[in-house]
Motif scaffolding. Sequence first.
Motif, PDB file in Angstrom:
ATOM      1  N   THR A  88      62.190  37.725  58.270  1.00  0.00           N
ATOM      2  CA  THR A  88      62.689  36.356  58.400  1.00  0.00           C
ATOM      3  C   THR A  88      63.232  36.100  59.804  1.00  0.00           C
ATOM      4  O   THR A  88      62.956  35.069  60.421  1.00  0.00           O
ATOM      5  N   ALA A 101      64.935  26.981  59.571  1.00  0.00           N
ATOM      6  CA  ALA A 101      64.206  26.337  60.676  1.00  0.00           C
ATOM      7  C   ALA A 101      62.857  25.876  60.161  1.00  0.00           C
ATOM      8  O   ALA A 101      61.964  26.681  59.929  1.00  0.00           O
ATOM      9  N   SER A 152      60.490  35.840  62.047  1.00  0.00           N
ATOM     10  CA  SER A 152      59.837  34.537  61.873  1.00  0.00           C
ATOM     11  C   SER A 152      60.574  33.446  62.638  1.00  0.00           C
ATOM     12  O   SER A 152      59.964  32.575  63.248  1.00  0.00           O
ATOM     13  N   VAL A 153      61.918  33.503  62.582  1.00  0.00           N
ATOM     14  CA  VAL A 153      62.710  32.501  63.300  1.00  0.00           C
ATOM     15  C   VAL A 153      62.359  32.522  64.780  1.00  0.00           C
ATOM     16  O   VAL A 153      62.227  31.483  65.438  1.00  0.00           O
ATOM     17  N   LEU A 195      64.771  40.639  55.546  1.00  0.00           N
ATOM     18  CA  LEU A 195      65.642  40.030  56.566  1.00  0.00           C
ATOM     19  C   LEU A 195      65.000  40.158  57.939  1.00  0.00           C
ATOM     20  O   LEU A 195      65.002  39.218  58.741  1.00  0.00           O
ATOM     21  N   PRO A 242      61.564  29.808  57.814  1.00  0.00           N
ATOM     22  CA  PRO A 242      62.406  30.963  57.540  1.00  0.00           C
ATOM     23  C   PRO A 242      63.823  30.495  57.179  1.00  0.00           C
ATOM     24  O   PRO A 242      64.344  29.558  57.793  1.00  0.00           O
ATOM     25  N   ARG A 243      64.406  31.135  56.173  1.00  0.00           N
ATOM     26  CA  ARG A 243      65.748  30.718  55.720  1.00  0.00           C
ATOM     27  C   ARG A 243      66.593  31.945  55.407  1.00  0.00           C
ATOM     28  O   ARG A 243      66.113  32.882  54.755  1.00  0.00           O
ATOM     29  N   VAL A 244      67.815  31.899  55.837  1.00  0.00           N
ATOM     30  CA  VAL A 244      68.747  32.997  55.578  1.00  0.00           C
ATOM     31  C   VAL A 244      70.025  32.424  54.982  1.00  0.00           C
ATOM     32  O   VAL A 244      70.556  31.428  55.487  1.00  0.00           O
ATOM     33  N   TYR A 246      71.083  29.294  57.405  1.00  0.00           N
ATOM     34  CA  TYR A 246      70.321  28.885  58.586  1.00  0.00           C
ATOM     35  C   TYR A 246      68.876  28.738  58.168  1.00  0.00           C
ATOM     36  O   TYR A 246      68.325  29.603  57.476  1.00  0.00           O
ATOM     37  N   PRO A 270      65.504  22.983  63.120  1.00  0.00           N
ATOM     38  CA  PRO A 270      66.454  24.019  62.705  1.00  0.00           C
ATOM     39  C   PRO A 270      67.784  23.400  62.276  1.00  0.00           C
ATOM     40  O   PRO A 270      68.138  22.293  62.700  1.00  0.00           O
ATOM     41  N   ALA A 293      67.050  36.259  52.126  1.00  0.00           N
ATOM     42  CA  ALA A 293      66.168  35.919  53.249  1.00  0.00           C
ATOM     43  C   ALA A 293      64.830  35.468  52.681  1.00  0.00           C
ATOM     44  O   ALA A 293      64.332  36.041  51.713  1.00  0.00           O
ATOM     45  N   GLN A 294      64.280  34.444  53.278  1.00  0.00           N
ATOM     46  CA  GLN A 294      63.013  33.899  52.801  1.00  0.00           C
ATOM     47  C   GLN A 294      62.143  33.499  53.975  1.00  0.00           C
ATOM     48  O   GLN A 294      62.635  32.989  54.988  1.00  0.00           O
ATOM     49  N   ARG A 295      60.881  33.741  53.829  1.00  0.00           N
ATOM     50  CA  ARG A 295      59.923  33.139  54.763  1.00  0.00           C
ATOM     51  C   ARG A 295      58.908  32.374  53.931  1.00  0.00           C
ATOM     52  O   ARG A 295      58.214  32.951  53.094  1.00  0.00           O
TER      53      ARG A 295
END
Lengths: 101, 947
Positions: A85, B341, A88-89, A82, B317-319, B339, B366, B296-298
């Motif tokens: 991520t 982006a 990263s955002v 988390l 990135p994704r949550v 979310y 995003p 969570a992913q990148r």
Amino acid sequence: MRISKMRGVASVLALSIAATTAGAAEPAPAPTLWSAAQEAGNKAPISAQTTAAPATGNPRTDSSFFKTTAGRLSLGLLAVGLGLTVYSVGHDRKPVKSPVR
Amino acid sequence: MTKHLRAIAVLAALVMAVPAFVAAQSFSGVVAGVVKDDSGGVLPGATVQLIGKTGTRDAVTDAQGGYRFNAVDPGVYTVVVSMAGFQSQRRENLEVSVGKQSTIDASLKVKGQTDSIDVVGEAPVVDVTSSSTQNNLSQDLLYNMPIRQGNTATNLLNFAPGINSQSAFGGDGSSANGLLIDGVDTRDPSGGTAWTFFNFNIVEEVEIVGIGAPAEYGSFTGAVVNTITKSGGNRYAGLFDFTYTKGSLASKNVGADVTKINPALGESAKTNKFTDFTTQFSGPLIKDKLFFFASAQRYHLNQDPAGPRTVNDEVSPRVNVKLNYQPSASNNFMAHVQYDAYNIIGRAGVSALVATDDLTNQEDAPEWVWIGQWRHIFGSKTFSEVKYTGWTGFYDLNPKVKAPQHFDGETSLYSVSQGWSYYADRGRNQVNASISHFAEGFGKHDLKFGIEVERSKTRDRYSHTNNTYYYDYGGQPYYAYGYGYDLNGRNKKLAGYAQDAWHVNDRLTLNLGVRLDHVGGGAPGGDTLYSNTSIAPRLGFAFDPKGDTKTVIKGSYSQYYEGIFNDIYKQATAGYQDSISWDMAGCPAYGPQGPTATYNCPLSRRDEVNRVKAPIAKIDPDIKHPRVDEFSFGFERALRNNVRLAVTGIMRDNKNFIGQVLPSARWTRQTGTSPAPNGKNLVHPATPYTYYRWANRSASAGDVYITNPDGFQYLDPAGNVLGTVDAYRKYKGAMFVLTKNYSNRWRAQLSYVWSQTKGTVNNSSEGTYGVSSFYASPTMSLVNADGNLSNDRTHEIKAMVGVQIPKVEVAINAYFRSISGGTYAPYVQLSGSTTNYSTTGYYFASSAGRRPSLEPRGSRRLDTLNILDLRLEKIFTIKGDHRLSVYSDITNALNVDTVTSVFNNVGGTGVFNPPPAALGSTTSVPFGGPAAITPPRQIQVGARWSF
């Protein structure tokens, strides 16, 4: 940023290795997913998450799970993932603002 | 207005006809059955427990021994049947799928020495009550198969039989498919293409609906991807997945024979670096009550694309956070927020093969996606769902080089900069409500009624950099153009549906349904410009000839109407800027290095030679909304040991295409001959062709009409009919699918589809609706327009096979497909002065309108594509039900070099030569030369821990 990424990768790998050791140290004699599948006549597919009915007394059903190595590791990995991520955002994205915006 | 009122009246009547309010597409299944004793007598009063990850539900059998659990979330369950005096029966590993009924009958024996027995029954593999043909991708399949290519719902479509390049059963490949994530319609409300990106690892199950779909599914003319995401349960569960690859793990598959023709393909597309991690955790917050799921992913993909471009870098990135709350057995609340982006550099701003790094843009996109749902179970027979969903997001494309673009008319190549910027702003809000009810009387009925309300917004802004686009010739200034727009749209949809799976008797089920959609759109604050009401019947039957629930004969007739999109009425709204042309003869010449980013010719030195105001199109008040009619007929048979054979015949007929026409335009028929071969870049034999020259452009260019062009007549100056549009697209196919569910350590799905897709409206780019100028000029729509469409794939074989080897605990999963190549035909590119058809005279003209085809549509076909993807996975057993594994995905394992696209301009197409050739040197690729080739073999490695 490269250092942060490498650190994240290293953390994941290190924790994954730790998971092997930690799992082996768990006292619960519950059958493995593979052996359970075999015992069930190999009817059950192997999935990402075990969604079958909970076994009585399995520590994964209450908060004591977090006192196990696997529970701590899960929380740690989730926090790392988390965090990366969210990082990263905020940092990976190149600022874009076109003239027509 | 009358239509609107009629729609509301019908919808109101529909809603009032149901006993209460309720919702939309299926997100759950049903578990039902009959309990008998071992002599065959029914057992009323038996207790049935359905045990799943979020707790236990109880039911008591009725007077006929029947029980029923409705609104069962997809997943794995245990069913326990018990009754005083009888041995209880326990059935484990029951997989419940979306939209399907799992029939679990039980036969209890009088209690003897044991109190209970475990039953290892075969899961029902055939739904003998449904006339629809579904192809579900289970979490198990998604988890194990090497199917990671891409990350949108449209990529999932291609794994289903009968669907290739997103073209489902002959439908349009870019915009005809419904893309639902937990019920959120994630399509772009402007053009219907995929908008939202998501993590494959959050998917619980994917239901692909497209043949005989019930009335609850609407707003598509291809197929629907109904994606259900994971949820938390009473057990803590986790998934930690990491995947990596780099350039040295890619092979080369471009031979000298290819580069000799097209040097730009010298370096095939390859992945320089790919890292993708997912951390995922779920479990209870309050046992049996409140559950969470977090992911969570990148995702980071760095590629070296084919052609002169060197970098294409994407970071996403994704949550995801999801909560499920069930305060009581009858109420369930769900909230899910995503979310993500999507950020990319090196996105090609011109055709990919001629894009240099300077001719690219940076993109930021995003978005927020949200779902809130309340499900209420009124009892074993009735439940309702109310859902509020939506998303908001934008994407912003900014040129890498902040300068105008240059295009050289002599070489047909771009330089300096992509030269334009684009900003797309989107949002959608939806409320869906439905009620499902099981009724008895004249047989049994699975009824469902629902309403859907949608409001979506679009805004598109575009501009040439400095409002200038240089059209050079021979390396010097020649002309320049100014163009841009700022367009707004507001879409509305109000829909209702009613459907009944009427179980006439134990063998025959009639699937009856009707769907009403009222759609409309216009500029914000303005009048409704486009309005349409459609009524779509869905009729089907399913017949179990032996009554053993192992065979079903099924058939259906269905009509599916498209969703509402801004592209349909965009040209009827204001916001287009004037299209300006300047003669640049008075401008300074370029230096020896040619055009540069700093070059600027002030307005004072330009000679404005043309200015075209955008016409405001009128919309046909009787326009019909795009739809497809479908007939299907087939059977399914459960073979032994979890094996199902399904054979389905399908016919589809697309109707009501939408396009722009020019009613007052007059045309003169002309003929020409394409250039003869020259031993170099001209290889196609000289061929006579017909084209049409616009005879009265200035008098008719403002008369733009949006209508269903089928039947539209083009006239010559004397008023004689030159030709009539025959807008059609027809598909017929036969589909054979053999499925073996996982057992004895292996699974497989083998399919073969024969199909034919013919028509005059393509299924790759011309689309079903929109603002293309395909019908504006008869040169494209009357000349060799009929034939095989681009996505006409005569033969399609897909095989997904997974084997898990004992002792060594290695899993081998393979996905192989052999698919007939797409079709193409040669064309000749004419000039604007030849046809009198260009943007300097007609605002919406495009160069595609000056391309008469030299042969019937789709007269030629690319080679068959044979691709094998593999996943090898070594699994380490850990105590408990933890699974740790390392795996490797090998895409294009055979390293084939199939050409997937060719240039079809008989005059040749210019491409840049890669180094060591001189910068800016070009080659003209002849007709039929390769434009794209299959990406080479690439190895990815990964590790994952799940429990």
